[in-house]
Design a protein around this motif. Structure first.
Motif, PDB file in Angstrom:
ATOM      1  N   GLY A 145       2.908   5.831  -4.075  1.00 33.73           N
ATOM      2  CA  GLY A 145       2.863   4.524  -4.025  1.00 33.73           C
ATOM      3  C   GLY A 145       4.028   3.926  -2.994  1.00 33.73           C
ATOM      4  O   GLY A 145       3.570   3.080  -2.207  1.00 33.73           O
ATOM      5  N   GLU A 146       4.628   4.599  -2.886  1.00 35.23           N
ATOM      6  CA  GLU A 146       5.741   4.131  -2.025  1.00 35.23           C
ATOM      7  C   GLU A 146       5.271   3.938  -0.253  1.00 35.23           C
ATOM      8  O   GLU A 146       4.893   3.192   0.239  1.00 35.23           O
ATOM      9  N   LEU A 147       4.439   5.584   0.132  1.00 33.39           N
ATOM     10  CA  LEU A 147       4.022   5.203   1.200  1.00 33.39           C
ATOM     11  C   LEU A 147       3.407   4.479   1.596  1.00 33.39           C
ATOM     12  O   LEU A 147       2.691   4.392   2.455  1.00 33.39           O
ATOM     13  N   ILE A 148       1.998   4.048   0.161  1.00 36.54           N
ATOM     14  CA  ILE A 148       1.022   3.332   0.577  1.00 36.54           C
ATOM     15  C   ILE A 148       1.441   1.985   0.934  1.00 36.54           C
ATOM     16  O   ILE A 148       0.973   1.708   1.111  1.00 36.54           O
ATOM     17  N   GLY A 149       2.494   1.340   0.095  1.00 40.40           N
ATOM     18  CA  GLY A 149       2.593   0.226  -0.286  1.00 40.40           C
ATOM     19  C   GLY A 149       3.704  -0.129   1.376  1.00 40.40           C
ATOM     20  O   GLY A 149       3.642  -1.372   1.449  1.00 40.40           O
ATOM     21  N   ALA A 150       3.738   1.212   1.911  1.00 36.96           N
ATOM     22  CA  ALA A 150       4.942   0.642   3.058  1.00 36.96           C
ATOM     23  C   ALA A 150       3.726  -0.083   4.306  1.00 36.96           C
ATOM     24  O   ALA A 150       4.565  -0.559   5.086  1.00 36.96           O
ATOM     25  N   ASN A 151       2.741   0.572   3.955  1.00 37.43           N
ATOM     26  CA  ASN A 151       1.397  -0.470   5.242  1.00 37.43           C
ATOM     27  C   ASN A 151       1.136  -1.572   4.569  1.00 37.43           C
ATOM     28  O   ASN A 151       0.351  -1.470   3.514  1.00 37.43           O
ATOM     29  N   SER A 152       1.478  -2.661   5.127  1.00 37.61           N
ATOM     30  CA  SER A 152       0.986  -4.286   4.938  1.00 37.61           C
ATOM     31  C   SER A 152      -0.349  -3.954   4.890  1.00 37.61           C
ATOM     32  O   SER A 152      -1.294  -4.664   4.463  1.00 37.61           O
ATOM     33  N   HIS A 153      -1.455  -3.377   5.494  1.00 36.26           N
ATOM     34  CA  HIS A 153      -2.966  -3.634   5.289  1.00 36.26           C
ATOM     35  C   HIS A 153      -3.450  -3.132   4.079  1.00 36.26           C
ATOM     36  O   HIS A 153      -4.876  -3.481   3.485  1.00 36.26           O
ATOM     37  N   TYR A 154      -2.658  -2.317   3.716  1.00 42.89           N
ATOM     38  CA  TYR A 154      -2.244  -1.888   1.979  1.00 42.89           C
ATOM     39  C   TYR A 154      -2.019  -2.447   0.295  1.00 42.89           C
ATOM     40  O   TYR A 154      -2.234  -2.456  -0.763  1.00 42.89           O
ATOM     41  N   GLN A 155      -1.538  -4.035   1.125  1.00 48.12           N
ATOM     42  CA  GLN A 155      -0.700  -4.604  -0.022  1.00 48.12           C
ATOM     43  C   GLN A 155      -1.821  -5.226  -0.720  1.00 48.12           C
ATOM     44  O   GLN A 155      -3.278  -5.524  -0.798  1.00 48.12           O
ATOM     45  N   GLY A 156      -1.791  -4.852  -2.558  1.00 49.75           N
ATOM     46  CA  GLY A 156      -2.798  -5.907  -3.580  1.00 49.75           C
ATOM     47  C   GLY A 156      -3.504  -3.940  -3.752  1.00 49.75           C
ATOM     48  O   GLY A 156      -4.456  -4.288  -4.394  1.00 49.75           O
ATOM     49  N   ARG A 157      -3.609  -2.859  -2.970  1.00 52.02           N
ATOM     50  CA  ARG A 157      -4.339  -2.143  -3.304  1.00 52.02           C
ATOM     51  C   ARG A 157      -3.468  -0.852  -3.565  1.00 52.02           C
ATOM     52  O   ARG A 157      -4.269   0.363  -3.888  1.00 52.02           O
ATOM     53  N   VAL A 158      -2.134  -0.850  -3.787  1.00 50.48           N
ATOM     54  CA  VAL A 158      -1.649   0.304  -4.098  1.00 50.48           C
ATOM     55  C   VAL A 158      -1.973   0.636  -5.309  1.00 50.48           C
ATOM     56  O   VAL A 158      -2.106   2.553  -4.796  1.00 50.48           O
ATOM     57  N   ASP A 159      -1.885   0.217  -6.388  1.00 50.73           N
ATOM     58  CA  ASP A 159      -2.333   1.243  -7.724  1.00 50.73           C
ATOM     59  C   ASP A 159      -4.261   1.979  -6.884  1.00 50.73           C
ATOM     60  O   ASP A 159      -3.868   3.037  -7.617  1.00 50.73           O
TER      61      ASP A 159
END
Length: 421
Positions: free
Chosen positions: A372-386
């Protein structure tokens, strides 16, 4: 006399566990189950058989899978019983410049693969099936019009009005690889119950697929009109909770449906939890594990080796890695010999400190947090982390199981994870 037919779906021929040493036996299970359905169709002398998609587990199958499928379908062909099918999300081949195995079966005359064409404005054209080409969207059998539509993804609900607009006949059946929300356990590729309702006015029987749980949908007047038989075998762990079988259906002249759910007898699939809470070391935990498994597996009277998923739970005083898969399997084999074993380790390590016990995160929680931290670090994926974290873990689990092809992984990514269901 009413028209009689068998409706099955999600057969998943070719499914196995390649990394566990039981691939040949598990591979054969699905053919055995399907062959029993075909035998019943011939014995009952039904007018036709419907397959609601996912005949195969992957779009790219082994040649021997194709050959065994033909062998099973041959009695239907010899008896003159048409087998009508649509493609599911597992059957779908992504390179449309290549012929699919479903198309090959249709061209050889073993199935009638129903697939509509589209008009310039996006409408549906259910052309009459052409036996020479092995293609078409509609076929008539003994006065009943059968229309076919395979998997079309998460926007299927928006297509219902266009499907209905294309229908002008009476005594109709729709073969559609889609699930209905609130009924289907699948997460993606469904339509809402209110979106499905218009189909009840156009079709006497809507033959569904996609979700592996059987269910029936009623129209606004309480008339059953949409039926999903589920999968006739247990494809994934979790399905042991569902009845397994297929429908034998009679359709009267006035459109009244009489249905019978006929149960199949798949290999036992068991999901059991071992609560190892309080175990101070791995040896004590194994004894506790063995005692609980002996109690929970005592009711399995089937002669066939079961498929077992064990979920380890509890707070323990040793590192969870000390309970290796090999040690757990050896302990379990003293009780029963599973054909296939999967272990979900949700143990939490308890560490003492300052007179207080501190519970560290489980391995599964650590994995989720790091991803989750790795994915959330990319602003493109905000709102889709889970969502993307779940998809990443699902891909990991499929690859580790070793029962998935590259085409299926690609389809999983394309559809957003619905094939995990």
């Amino acid at each position: 006399m009413p028209v009689r037919f068998i409706h099955t779906s999600d057969v998943h021929l070719g499914k196995t566990y390649r990394a566990s040493g039981c691939d040949a036996q598990r591979y054969q299970d699905f053919f055995t189950t399907f062959a029993a359905i075909v035998t019943d169709a011939v014995r009952e002398q039904v007018d036709f058989v419907l397959i609601g998609g996912d005949l195969f587990h992957t779009g790219q199958i082994l040649p021997r899978t194709f050959a065994k499928t033909i062998e099973i379908l041959q009695p239907l062909k010899d008896a003159g019983i048409p087998c009508l099918a649509v493609e599911g999300n597992h059957d779908w081949i992504h390179r449309r410049d290549s012929i699919s195995w479903m198309e090959a079966l249709s061209q050889l005359g073993y199935i009638y693969l129903l697939r509509p064409s589209r008009s310039a404005d996006g409408g549906y054209l259910f052309d009459a099936f052409d036996p020479e080409q092995g293609s078409g969207g509609h076929i008539e059998v003994k006065g009943v019009n059968i229309y076919g539509l395979g998997y079309i993804g998460s926007q299927a609900g928006n297509h219902v009005p266009r499907i209905c607009d294309a229908i002008s006949t009476r005594r109709n059946i729709l073969l559609f690889h889609v699930g209905v929300w609130t009924y289907s356990p699948v997460e993606i590729g469904n339509i809402k119950p209110e979106e499905a309702q218009p189909l009840a006015a156009c079709f006497d029987y809507v033959a569904l697929g996609h979700g592996h749980k059987p269910y029936i949908v009623n129209d606004a007047d309480g008339r059953p009109y949409a039926f999903n038989p589920g999968s006739p075998d247990c494809v994934n762990f979790g399905e042991e909770r569902y009845d397994k079988g297929y429908y034998l259906v009679a359709l009267d002249q006035d459109g009244k449906v009489q249905h019978e759910f006929r149960r199949t007898t798949p290999r036992p699939m068991l999901v059991v939890t071992a609560n190892l809470d309080g175990a101070g070391n791995a040896t004590d935990a194994l004894e506790l594990f063995k005692a609980q498994m002996a109690q929970k597996l005592a009711g399995c009277a089937d002669d066939r080796a079961p498929l077992v998923e064990v979920r380890l739970a509890g707070k323990v005083g040793f590192h969870p890695f000390e309970l290796s898969r090999d040690r757990l399997r050896a302990s379990l084999c003293e009780i029963c010999e599973p054909l296939h074993l999967e272990i979900k380790n949700h143990l939490s390590l308890v560490a003492g400190g300052g007179g207080e016990e501190k519970v560290k995160k489980s391995l599964a929680e650590i994995e989720r947090d790091v991803l989750g931290e790795l994915i959330g670090a990319n602003s493109h994926y905000q709102g889709r982390v889970d969502e993307l974290t779940r998809l990443s873990l699902a891909l990991r689990d499929l690859v580790l199981k070793g029962d998935v092809e590259g085409e299926e992984l690609l389809s999983l990514l394309s559809s957003g994870g619905d094939q995990c269901a």
